[in-house]
Design a protein around this motif. Structure first.
Motif, PDB file in Angstrom:
ATOM      1  N   HIS A 171      -6.292  -2.831 -20.201  1.00  0.00           N
ATOM      2  CA  HIS A 171      -5.193  -2.819 -19.237  1.00  0.00           C
ATOM      3  C   HIS A 171      -4.473  -4.157 -19.289  1.00  0.00           C
ATOM      4  N   LYS A 172      -3.165  -4.121 -19.387  1.00  0.00           N
ATOM      5  CA  LYS A 172      -2.365  -5.335 -19.499  1.00  0.00           C
ATOM      6  C   LYS A 172      -2.031  -5.873 -18.115  1.00  0.00           C
ATOM      7  N   ALA A 173      -2.378  -7.138 -17.856  1.00  0.00           N
ATOM      8  CA  ALA A 173      -2.081  -7.735 -16.558  1.00  0.00           C
ATOM      9  C   ALA A 173      -0.577  -7.801 -16.353  1.00  0.00           C
ATOM     10  N   PRO A 174      -0.106  -7.387 -15.173  1.00  0.00           N
ATOM     11  CA  PRO A 174       1.334  -7.378 -14.941  1.00  0.00           C
ATOM     12  C   PRO A 174       1.893  -8.767 -14.711  1.00  0.00           C
ATOM     13  N   SER A 175       3.165  -8.912 -14.984  1.00  0.00           N
ATOM     14  CA  SER A 175       3.886 -10.112 -14.593  1.00  0.00           C
ATOM     15  C   SER A 175       4.316  -9.939 -13.148  1.00  0.00           C
ATOM     16  N   LEU A 176       4.398 -11.034 -12.434  1.00  0.00           N
ATOM     17  CA  LEU A 176       4.721 -10.983 -11.011  1.00  0.00           C
ATOM     18  C   LEU A 176       5.822 -11.985 -10.707  1.00  0.00           C
ATOM     19  N   VAL A 177       6.910 -11.494 -10.144  1.00  0.00           N
ATOM     20  CA  VAL A 177       8.041 -12.331  -9.763  1.00  0.00           C
ATOM     21  C   VAL A 177       8.346 -12.093  -8.292  1.00  0.00           C
ATOM     22  N   LEU A 178       8.539 -13.169  -7.555  1.00  0.00           N
ATOM     23  CA  LEU A 178       8.914 -13.082  -6.148  1.00  0.00           C
ATOM     24  C   LEU A 178      10.332 -13.626  -6.002  1.00  0.00           C
ATOM     25  N   PRO A 238       6.924 -10.242   4.152  1.00  0.00           N
ATOM     26  CA  PRO A 238       5.824 -11.049   3.607  1.00  0.00           C
ATOM     27  C   PRO A 238       4.440 -10.476   3.878  1.00  0.00           C
ATOM     28  N   GLU A 239       4.241  -9.873   5.051  1.00  0.00           N
ATOM     29  CA  GLU A 239       2.910  -9.387   5.393  1.00  0.00           C
ATOM     30  C   GLU A 239       2.460  -8.207   4.533  1.00  0.00           C
ATOM     31  N   LEU A 240       3.380  -7.577   3.797  1.00  0.00           N
ATOM     32  CA  LEU A 240       3.010  -6.459   2.926  1.00  0.00           C
ATOM     33  C   LEU A 240       2.919  -6.853   1.453  1.00  0.00           C
ATOM     34  N   ILE A 241       3.276  -8.090   1.138  1.00  0.00           N
ATOM     35  CA  ILE A 241       3.310  -8.503  -0.266  1.00  0.00           C
ATOM     36  C   ILE A 241       1.917  -8.485  -0.884  1.00  0.00           C
ATOM     37  N   MET A 242       0.926  -9.031  -0.190  1.00  0.00           N
ATOM     38  CA  MET A 242      -0.428  -9.078  -0.750  1.00  0.00           C
ATOM     39  C   MET A 242      -0.940  -7.679  -1.066  1.00  0.00           C
ATOM     40  N   ARG A 243      -0.691  -6.744  -0.166  1.00  0.00           N
ATOM     41  CA  ARG A 243      -1.156  -5.374  -0.394  1.00  0.00           C
ATOM     42  C   ARG A 243      -0.465  -4.769  -1.611  1.00  0.00           C
ATOM     43  N   MET A 244       0.828  -5.031  -1.751  1.00  0.00           N
ATOM     44  CA  MET A 244       1.575  -4.514  -2.895  1.00  0.00           C
ATOM     45  C   MET A 244       1.032  -5.089  -4.199  1.00  0.00           C
ATOM     46  N   GLU A 269      -2.021  -6.240  -4.726  1.00  0.00           N
ATOM     47  CA  GLU A 269      -3.354  -5.671  -4.967  1.00  0.00           C
ATOM     48  C   GLU A 269      -3.260  -4.297  -5.611  1.00  0.00           C
ATOM     49  N   LEU A 270      -2.350  -3.466  -5.130  1.00  0.00           N
ATOM     50  CA  LEU A 270      -2.176  -2.129  -5.705  1.00  0.00           C
ATOM     51  C   LEU A 270      -1.666  -2.214  -7.141  1.00  0.00           C
ATOM     52  N   THR A 271      -0.764  -3.152  -7.384  1.00  0.00           N
ATOM     53  CA  THR A 271      -0.184  -3.290  -8.717  1.00  0.00           C
ATOM     54  C   THR A 271      -1.204  -3.801  -9.726  1.00  0.00           C
ATOM     55  N   PHE A 272      -2.094  -4.678  -9.272  1.00  0.00           N
ATOM     56  CA  PHE A 272      -3.083  -5.263 -10.178  1.00  0.00           C
ATOM     57  C   PHE A 272      -4.335  -4.392 -10.326  1.00  0.00           C
ATOM     58  N   ALA A 273      -4.385  -3.276  -9.643  1.00  0.00           N
ATOM     59  CA  ALA A 273      -5.539  -2.385  -9.781  1.00  0.00           C
ATOM     60  C   ALA A 273      -5.636  -1.876 -11.220  1.00  0.00           C
ATOM     61  N   ASP A 274      -6.857  -1.636 -11.669  1.00  0.00           N
ATOM     62  CA  ASP A 274      -7.076  -1.243 -13.062  1.00  0.00           C
ATOM     63  C   ASP A 274      -6.354   0.045 -13.438  1.00  0.00           C
ATOM     64  N   ASP A 275      -6.178   0.942 -12.472  1.00  0.00           N
ATOM     65  CA  ASP A 275      -5.555   2.224 -12.789  1.00  0.00           C
ATOM     66  C   ASP A 275      -4.048   2.232 -12.532  1.00  0.00           C
ATOM     67  N   ARG A 314       4.953  -4.870 -14.774  1.00  0.00           N
ATOM     68  CA  ARG A 314       5.801  -5.987 -14.349  1.00  0.00           C
ATOM     69  C   ARG A 314       6.354  -5.684 -12.959  1.00  0.00           C
ATOM     70  N   LEU A 315       6.013  -6.531 -12.021  1.00  0.00           N
ATOM     71  CA  LEU A 315       6.386  -6.305 -10.624  1.00  0.00           C
ATOM     72  C   LEU A 315       7.293  -7.424 -10.132  1.00  0.00           C
ATOM     73  N   ALA A 316       8.432  -7.041  -9.570  1.00  0.00           N
ATOM     74  CA  ALA A 316       9.339  -7.986  -8.923  1.00  0.00           C
ATOM     75  C   ALA A 316       9.455  -7.600  -7.454  1.00  0.00           C
ATOM     76  N   ILE A 317       9.175  -8.542  -6.576  1.00  0.00           N
ATOM     77  CA  ILE A 317       9.227  -8.295  -5.137  1.00  0.00           C
ATOM     78  C   ILE A 317      10.390  -9.072  -4.544  1.00  0.00           C
ATOM     79  N   VAL A 318      11.271  -8.366  -3.852  1.00  0.00           N
ATOM     80  CA  VAL A 318      12.414  -8.995  -3.191  1.00  0.00           C
ATOM     81  C   VAL A 318      12.122  -9.055  -1.700  1.00  0.00           C
ATOM     82  N   THR A 319      12.200 -10.250  -1.147  1.00  0.00           N
ATOM     83  CA  THR A 319      11.972 -10.403   0.290  1.00  0.00           C
ATOM     84  C   THR A 319      13.032 -11.332   0.849  1.00  0.00           C
ATOM     85  N   ASP A 320      13.399 -11.121   2.112  1.00  0.00           N
ATOM     86  CA  ASP A 320      14.467 -11.932   2.686  1.00  0.00           C
ATOM     87  C   ASP A 320      14.135 -12.346   4.107  1.00  0.00           C
TER      88      ASP A 320
END
Length: 292
Positions: A3-10, A39-45, A47-53, A58-64
């Protein structure tokens, strides 16, 4: 296949500076974009993205900014992600106040922090709230003078190379007469070197042309200047890497941004690449007026 580790951009920044355009551009580039995530939902997002399945690579999270608790919450999220070994690349979008006001006036919208006050007061509140977040950004993109297409091209350049290893160096030449760039880590001044503009046979050439490059790099002190800049950057890169910083932005200025700064940036880029450093070169003012 592993499984390829995703890239993460905030992605965050000033309201009106281009977050929506950025989200759309990254989505077109194949990123999974989670827009308007508090912000309070970013960690959960994450965790789901980095799950093995997870199929997302590549995940980009937009927060304002929505409340005064935003900055503190986001700072805590960044600290938690860093501690967990999942530090994101932090992109901060900015523009000067006058441009932001023009954009809001054009679409006839109020600023989210304006309340009963003026648009300028809303912008001032947001800048104050985001000051610490901006200071932690890996990439700051100033969209003041950028069209939608310019912003998309910038993002394509920045994020198409995220899978590379090590700290990438963004080298930029510029002219002080057009204003120093705001989004740099290191700023160098090449105006101590003689100006080729005053040599009639060189005036219409530029720093990317051999006659000008030979002239600039042949002046007393020029090689020492490049040597010092090279040694400085090579000394900084391991520290940036340890701190989890993916990019370092370096700007070299002269008067107009056509001769001295361009020649120095080209030479510095050549020598950095010879050392194995990934380098991107931009000559910001190369096509402005000629005096440099």
């Amino acid at each position: 296949m592993d499984h390829k580790a995703p890239s993460l951009v905030l992605i965050t920044g000033m309201s009106g500076a281009g977050r929506r355009t950025t989200a759309a551009a990254l989505e077109e580039m194949g990123w999974y974009v989670a827009d308007n995530l508090p912000p309070e939902l970013i960690m959960r997002m994450v965790e789901l993205t980095f799950a093995d399945d997870s199929p997302v690579e590549r995940l980009a999270i937009v927060t304002d900014v929505r409340s005064r608790a935003f900055a503190g919450n986001l700072t805590g999220v960044l600290d938690s992600l860093t501690s967990s070994g999942r530090r994101p690349v932090m992109l901060f979008l900015d523009a000067d106040d006058r441009e932001l006001i023009t954009r809001y006036d054009t679409v006839r919208r109020s600023h989210p922090l304006q309340g009963e006050g003026t648009l300028q007061e809303g912008i001032d509140r947001e800048r104050e709230m985001l000051a610490d977040i901006r200071a932690r950004a890996d990439i700051i993109v100033d969209t003041t003078n950028s069209s939608v297409h310019d912003l998309r091209r910038t993002l394509e350049t920045e994020f198409s190379e995220l899978h590379g290893s090590g700290v990438r160096i963004n080298l930029q030449s510029f002219g002080f007469k057009h204003g120093a760039p705001k989004d740099v880590d290191v700023l160098l001044d090449a105006r101590f070197l003689p100006n080729p503009y005053w040599v009639s046979e060189l005036r219409n050439f530029r720093g990317v042309d051999k006659p000008v490059a030979d002239y600039v790099l042949g002046q007393a002190g020029s090689q020492e200047f490049v040597d010092s800049a090279l040694h400085l950057l090579l000394a900084m890169l391991p520290g940036y890497h340890r701190e989890g910083k993916n990019f370092v932005s370096v700007a070299v200025g002269c008067t107009g941004g056509h001769h001295r700064s361009v020649a120095v940036v080209e030479e510095l880029a050549r020598r950095l690449m010879a050392e194995g450093a990934p380098v991107r070169v931009v000559h910001r003012d190369l096509n402005n007026d000629r005096k440099s």
